[in-house]
Scaffold this motif. Sequence first.
Motif, short mmCIF file in Angstrom:
data_model
loop_
_atom_site.label_atom_id
_atom_site.label_comp_id
_atom_site.label_asym_id
_atom_site.label_seq_id
_atom_site.Cartn_x
_atom_site.Cartn_y
_atom_site.Cartn_z
N LEU A 106 0.87 -1.17 0.00
CA LEU A 106 0.00 0.00 0.00
C LEU A 106 0.91 1.23 0.00
CD1 LEU A 106 -2.47 -1.28 2.73
CD2 LEU A 106 -3.01 -0.99 0.30
N THR A 107 0.78 2.06 -1.01
CA THR A 107 1.72 3.16 -1.17
C THR A 107 1.21 4.48 -0.60
OG1 THR A 107 0.87 3.71 -3.38
CG2 THR A 107 2.67 2.09 -3.24
N GLY A 108 -0.07 4.54 -0.25
CA GLY A 108 -0.60 5.79 0.27
C GLY A 108 -2.09 5.72 0.50
N ALA A 109 -2.68 6.89 0.77
CA ALA A 109 -4.09 6.96 1.14
C ALA A 109 -5.01 6.48 0.03
CB ALA A 109 -4.44 8.40 1.53
N ALA A 110 -4.65 6.76 -1.22
CA ALA A 110 -5.50 6.34 -2.34
C ALA A 110 -5.60 4.82 -2.41
CB ALA A 110 -4.97 6.91 -3.65
N ASP A 111 -4.48 4.12 -2.19
CA ASP A 111 -4.50 2.65 -2.20
C ASP A 111 -5.38 2.12 -1.07
OD1 ASP A 111 -2.76 2.73 -4.31
OD2 ASP A 111 -1.00 2.07 -3.17
N GLN A 112 -5.28 2.74 0.10
CA GLN A 112 -6.07 2.28 1.24
C GLN A 112 -7.56 2.47 0.99
OE1 GLN A 112 -3.63 4.69 3.87
NE2 GLN A 112 -3.04 2.88 5.04
N ALA A 113 -7.92 3.56 0.32
CA ALA A 113 -9.32 3.77 -0.02
C ALA A 113 -9.78 2.81 -1.12
CB ALA A 113 -9.54 5.21 -0.47
N TRP A 114 -8.87 2.48 -2.03
CA TRP A 114 -9.24 1.63 -3.17
C TRP A 114 -9.64 0.23 -2.72
CZ3 TRP A 114 -10.53 2.75 -7.97
CH2 TRP A 114 -10.62 1.71 -8.90
N TRP A 115 -8.81 -0.38 -1.84
CA TRP A 115 -9.16 -1.74 -1.44
C TRP A 115 -10.45 -1.75 -0.62
CZ3 TRP A 115 -10.07 -3.15 3.47
CH2 TRP A 115 -9.38 -2.54 4.53
N MET A 116 -10.69 -0.70 0.15
CA MET A 116 -11.92 -0.67 0.93
C MET A 116 -13.14 -0.57 0.02
SD MET A 116 -12.89 1.62 4.28
CE MET A 116 -11.35 1.10 5.06
N GLY A 117 -13.01 0.19 -1.06
CA GLY A 117 -14.10 0.25 -2.02
C GLY A 117 -14.37 -1.10 -2.66
N GLU A 118 -13.30 -1.82 -2.99
CA GLU A 118 -13.47 -3.16 -3.56
C GLU A 118 -14.10 -4.11 -2.54
OE1 GLU A 118 -10.04 -3.68 -6.88
OE2 GLU A 118 -9.32 -3.70 -4.81
N LEU A 119 -13.76 -3.92 -1.27
CA LEU A 119 -14.36 -4.74 -0.22
C LEU A 119 -15.87 -4.51 -0.16
CD1 LEU A 119 -14.35 -6.48 2.41
CD2 LEU A 119 -13.91 -4.35 3.64
N TRP A 138 -9.55 7.17 11.08
CA TRP A 138 -8.80 7.77 9.96
C TRP A 138 -9.15 7.06 8.66
CZ3 TRP A 138 -5.58 6.26 6.13
CH2 TRP A 138 -4.86 7.27 5.45
N SER A 139 -9.19 5.74 8.69
CA SER A 139 -9.49 4.96 7.48
C SER A 139 -10.88 5.27 6.94
CB SER A 139 -9.37 3.46 7.79
OG SER A 139 -8.07 3.12 8.23
N ALA A 140 -11.83 5.47 7.85
CA ALA A 140 -13.20 5.79 7.44
C ALA A 140 -13.25 7.14 6.74
CB ALA A 140 -14.12 5.77 8.65
N VAL A 141 -12.59 8.15 7.33
CA VAL A 141 -12.57 9.47 6.72
C VAL A 141 -11.84 9.42 5.37
CG1 VAL A 141 -11.69 11.83 6.94
CG2 VAL A 141 -12.72 10.69 8.92
N ASN A 142 -10.74 8.71 5.32
CA ASN A 142 -9.98 8.59 4.08
C ASN A 142 -10.83 7.99 2.97
OD1 ASN A 142 -7.40 8.56 2.50
ND2 ASN A 142 -7.72 6.34 2.61
N TYR A 143 -11.58 6.94 3.29
CA TYR A 143 -12.45 6.34 2.27
C TYR A 143 -13.53 7.32 1.83
CZ TYR A 143 -15.67 3.43 -0.24
OH TYR A 143 -16.49 2.94 -1.23
N ALA A 144 -14.14 8.01 2.80
CA ALA A 144 -15.22 8.96 2.48
C ALA A 144 -14.72 10.09 1.58
CB ALA A 144 -15.81 9.52 3.77
N LEU A 145 -13.48 10.51 1.74
CA LEU A 145 -12.93 11.55 0.89
C LEU A 145 -12.74 11.08 -0.55
CD1 LEU A 145 -10.29 13.12 3.31
CD2 LEU A 145 -12.33 14.25 2.41
N HIS A 146 -12.39 9.82 -0.70
CA HIS A 146 -12.14 9.28 -2.04
C HIS A 146 -13.41 8.78 -2.72
CE1 HIS A 146 -7.92 9.27 -0.63
NE2 HIS A 146 -7.60 9.25 -1.91
N HIS A 147 -14.35 8.26 -1.95
CA HIS A 147 -15.56 7.65 -2.52
C HIS A 147 -16.78 8.05 -1.70
CE1 HIS A 147 -12.89 5.23 -5.04
NE2 HIS A 147 -12.21 4.93 -3.96
#
Length: 299
Positions: A106-119, A138-147
Amino acid sequence: MGEVGRWRSAAARAHFRTVYEAGMAALPVVGESVDVPTTFGTVRAYRFGCTAVAGVPAERPVVLLPGRNASTPMGAPNLPGLLARRTVYCVDLLGEPGLSLQQLPLTGAADQAWWMGELLTGLGLDSVHLMGVSFGGWSAVNYALHHPARVASLALLDPVMTFAPIPIRTMVAFIPMGLPHTPQWLRRRVLRWITGGAAVSDDSPVAALIDAGTADFELHQPAPTLFTDAQLRALDMPVLALIAGRSVIHEGQRAADTARAVLRHGQVELWASASHAISGEFPDEIAARAHRFWDGVDG
């Protein structure tokens, strides 16, 4: 190329699995266990509660995200109260100790949001309430910002690196937790400090889980970066932020003030007597507050 999280040895993996299974035994009955393939690895998720009945509108589900060095059994104090009204999905975060299997870095916040979206896609969830504890917040906010379209609301329990930075003294205290030969007494001392001085009992499945996670697993995750005010203002969904007044992962009053200033649809509360272990200290109060929040969001 970066590295992925891994067990320190076969014995360490076996030890953690024993602690993990003991923690799972303390949870309500699992309705379903799913391993969801994503770009970065396979993610273990559990459904607790009933499935929807044909012809009966189902309450929007909750996805519960644990803190760092933790996994699904961390939800033991909270699940009973949350399940009184909602179906809850618990996730072993990718790259953290648990039963998820990371395969690519995982290289950064975008990657962390991407796998959560796929989940969420793999679980068939189009709209959810995200609840996160500490790093899970933090992970929840990060996902909400991306998706944002898939997030009905955010419930954040003393989220790290969200509304205020981690103090230097806390960063220094955390260093031994990531080293392979740190003695257990020192790990317990740090955990006790994080929980506001409460004794860390050998009988506590959650304490044993976090202790084993730090001892048995080698993290290779990008460090969470502090969200900017502009990012937080961009959140267009309701946000419930419960900030611990005695937290060591940020200065509680500062975090609460920032949250009140920047969240467009925020309900921010500073719980003065709570430590960073707020989710285990006040499970009934959190469940009651969260249900009122979610009921208001769902109308």
